[in-house]
Motif scaffolding. Structure first.
Motif, mmCIF file in Angstrom:
data_model
loop_
_atom_site.group_PDB
_atom_site.id
_atom_site.type_symbol
_atom_site.label_atom_id
_atom_site.label_comp_id
_atom_site.label_asym_id
_atom_site.label_seq_id
_atom_site.Cartn_x
_atom_site.Cartn_y
_atom_site.Cartn_z
ATOM 1 N N ASP A 35 0.816 -1.221 0.000
ATOM 2 C CA ASP A 35 0.000 0.000 0.000
ATOM 3 C C ASP A 35 0.845 1.265 0.000
ATOM 4 O O ASP A 35 0.665 2.172 0.793
ATOM 5 C CB ASP A 35 -0.974 0.003 1.183
ATOM 6 C CG ASP A 35 -1.920 -1.181 1.118
ATOM 7 O OD1 ASP A 35 -2.773 -1.204 0.223
ATOM 8 O OD2 ASP A 35 -1.778 -2.088 1.942
ATOM 9 N N PRO A 37 2.256 4.022 -2.965
ATOM 10 C CA PRO A 37 2.129 4.345 -4.386
ATOM 11 C C PRO A 37 3.441 4.646 -5.088
ATOM 12 O O PRO A 37 3.482 4.709 -6.313
ATOM 13 C CB PRO A 37 1.232 5.585 -4.381
ATOM 14 C CG PRO A 37 1.526 6.238 -3.073
ATOM 15 C CD PRO A 37 1.783 5.122 -2.102
ATOM 16 N N VAL A 38 4.529 4.835 -4.349
ATOM 17 C CA VAL A 38 5.743 5.359 -4.985
ATOM 18 C C VAL A 38 6.944 4.426 -4.941
ATOM 19 O O VAL A 38 7.907 4.631 -5.670
ATOM 20 C CB VAL A 38 6.154 6.714 -4.361
ATOM 21 C CG1 VAL A 38 5.081 7.757 -4.593
ATOM 22 C CG2 VAL A 38 6.488 6.562 -2.879
ATOM 23 N N LYS A 55 10.448 1.386 -8.045
ATOM 24 C CA LYS A 55 9.071 0.890 -8.051
ATOM 25 C C LYS A 55 8.838 -0.119 -9.164
ATOM 26 O O LYS A 55 9.203 0.106 -10.318
ATOM 27 C CB LYS A 55 8.109 2.069 -8.230
ATOM 28 C CG LYS A 55 6.644 1.698 -8.371
ATOM 29 C CD LYS A 55 5.787 2.944 -8.592
ATOM 30 C CE LYS A 55 4.324 2.619 -8.792
ATOM 31 N NZ LYS A 55 3.516 3.835 -9.029
ATOM 32 N N GLU A 57 5.520 -1.637 -10.852
ATOM 33 C CA GLU A 57 4.104 -1.294 -10.898
ATOM 34 C C GLU A 57 3.246 -2.437 -10.378
ATOM 35 O O GLU A 57 3.406 -3.592 -10.772
ATOM 36 C CB GLU A 57 3.684 -0.958 -12.328
ATOM 37 C CG GLU A 57 4.272 0.346 -12.861
ATOM 38 C CD GLU A 57 3.680 1.581 -12.197
ATOM 39 O OE1 GLU A 57 2.600 1.463 -11.587
ATOM 40 O OE2 GLU A 57 4.312 2.644 -12.279
ATOM 41 N N GLN A 59 -1.031 -3.129 -8.755
ATOM 42 C CA GLN A 59 -2.414 -2.910 -9.164
ATOM 43 C C GLN A 59 -2.920 -1.565 -8.662
ATOM 44 O O GLN A 59 -2.484 -1.062 -7.632
ATOM 45 C CB GLN A 59 -3.301 -4.030 -8.646
ATOM 46 C CG GLN A 59 -2.972 -5.393 -9.240
ATOM 47 C CD GLN A 59 -3.906 -6.471 -8.731
ATOM 48 O OE1 GLN A 59 -4.617 -6.299 -7.747
ATOM 49 N NE2 GLN A 59 -3.920 -7.608 -9.420
ATOM 50 N N HIS A 60 -3.818 -0.987 -9.429
ATOM 51 C CA HIS A 60 -4.533 0.247 -9.031
ATOM 52 C C HIS A 60 -3.571 1.401 -8.747
ATOM 53 O O HIS A 60 -3.801 2.212 -7.837
ATOM 54 C CB HIS A 60 -5.427 -0.012 -7.818
ATOM 55 C CG HIS A 60 -6.294 -1.230 -7.945
ATOM 56 N ND1 HIS A 60 -7.271 -1.337 -8.926
ATOM 57 C CD2 HIS A 60 -6.324 -2.388 -7.248
ATOM 58 C CE1 HIS A 60 -7.871 -2.513 -8.801
ATOM 59 N NE2 HIS A 60 -7.312 -3.171 -7.805
ATOM 60 N N GLY A 61 -2.484 1.466 -9.507
ATOM 61 C CA GLY A 61 -1.556 2.572 -9.354
ATOM 62 C C GLY A 61 -0.603 2.461 -8.184
ATOM 63 O O GLY A 61 0.205 3.373 -7.958
ATOM 64 N N MET A 62 -0.669 1.360 -7.440
ATOM 65 C CA MET A 62 0.215 1.184 -6.290
ATOM 66 C C MET A 62 1.469 0.436 -6.704
ATOM 67 O O MET A 62 1.512 -0.240 -7.733
ATOM 68 C CB MET A 62 -0.507 0.407 -5.182
ATOM 69 C CG MET A 62 -1.828 1.018 -4.748
ATOM 70 S SD MET A 62 -1.644 2.679 -4.060
ATOM 71 C CE MET A 62 -1.034 2.285 -2.432
ATOM 72 N N ALA A 63 2.505 0.578 -5.915
ATOM 73 C CA ALA A 63 3.737 -0.175 -6.151
ATOM 74 C C ALA A 63 3.576 -1.592 -5.618
ATOM 75 O O ALA A 63 2.800 -1.835 -4.685
ATOM 76 C CB ALA A 63 4.908 0.506 -5.459
ATOM 77 N N GLN A 64 4.308 -2.524 -6.219
ATOM 78 C CA GLN A 64 4.368 -3.859 -5.645
ATOM 79 C C GLN A 64 5.065 -3.777 -4.293
ATOM 80 O O GLN A 64 6.012 -3.010 -4.116
ATOM 81 C CB GLN A 64 5.126 -4.809 -6.567
ATOM 82 C CG GLN A 64 4.407 -5.093 -7.869
ATOM 83 C CD GLN A 64 5.131 -6.122 -8.720
ATOM 84 O OE1 GLN A 64 6.060 -6.775 -8.254
ATOM 85 N NE2 GLN A 64 4.711 -6.261 -9.965
#
Length: 206
Positions: A35, A37-38, A55, A57, A59-64
């Motif tokens: 959780d 995003p960066v 990062k 990428e 899901q949903h614009g969040m980082a793994q």
């Protein structure tokens, strides 16, 4: 993260930055839990305080997310990344991600590297070995797979073998990264545990 005047570290009070390793140049590499995003991992310069994010990428614009991180002899930072194995070259800052083939368990959150540069990572049922030279995974499955046991910590010994803890089994798993053999080492159960446990519930016939 306990001082909220400094800001909340993540979407969860107890989650955020996890493991950290120092590379040969003194930079601190940090695994970052879910959780965010960066960043999947970050590099901290302790001299200047600069933080650089890396990062993959999600899901949903969040980082793994990541959990564990280890640095090998060639200066490569290895970490788990949403079921795969991530790598950042600490010299060139190039990133790469490796996914176990279909049929193998996914990469867990604890890692170590042996003297040959082979990465050992935990899975849900044992461990994986990853050879950076051949880019191939090998799998070690615990023989004691029943019950509620699961793998957590891993480590390598002086012979290059991969060891992992098996929760609830009183056993350690051992993977020979050269032969592919999986064995177990039994541990003596803790004494006096039964005296503080309550009896299991009785199941009804219906």
């Amino acid at each position: 993260g306990s001082d909220w005047m400094e800001g909340v570290p993540s979407a969860y009070e107890a989650r955020g930055s996890h493991d950290a390793e120092v590379d040969q140049d003194g930079f601190v590499w940090i695994a970052d839990a879910q959780d965010n995003p960066v960043r999947t991992v970050a590099r901290l310069d302790p001299k200047t305080g600069e933080l650089r994010n890396f990062k993959f990428e999600g899901q949903h614009g969040m980082a793994q997310g990541s959990h564990g991180i280890v640095i090998d002899q060639k200066g490569r930072a290895w970490f788990n990344s949403d079921g795969g194995l991530g790598m950042v070259d600490t010299k060139t800052l190039q990133m790469e991600r490796f996914q176990p083939p279909r049929g193998m368990d996914s990469v867990g959150g604890t890692l170590d590297v042996n003297a040959d540069g082979v990465v050992c990572v935990s899975t849900g049922s044992g461990a994986l070995g990853f050879d950076p030279e051949t880019k191939k995974f090998s799998e070690f499955v615990s023989k004691s797979r029943g019950g509620n046991g699961r793998t957590y910590g891993v480590g390598v010994d002086s012979n290059g073998n991969c060891w992992w803890a098996q929760m609830n089994y009183d056993k350690l798993g051992v993977g020979n990264l050269k032969t592919g053999e999986t064995t177990e080492v039994g541990l003596e159960p803790g004494r006096g545990v039964e005296s503080i446990l309550t009896a299991p519930p009785v199941k009804s016939a219906g």
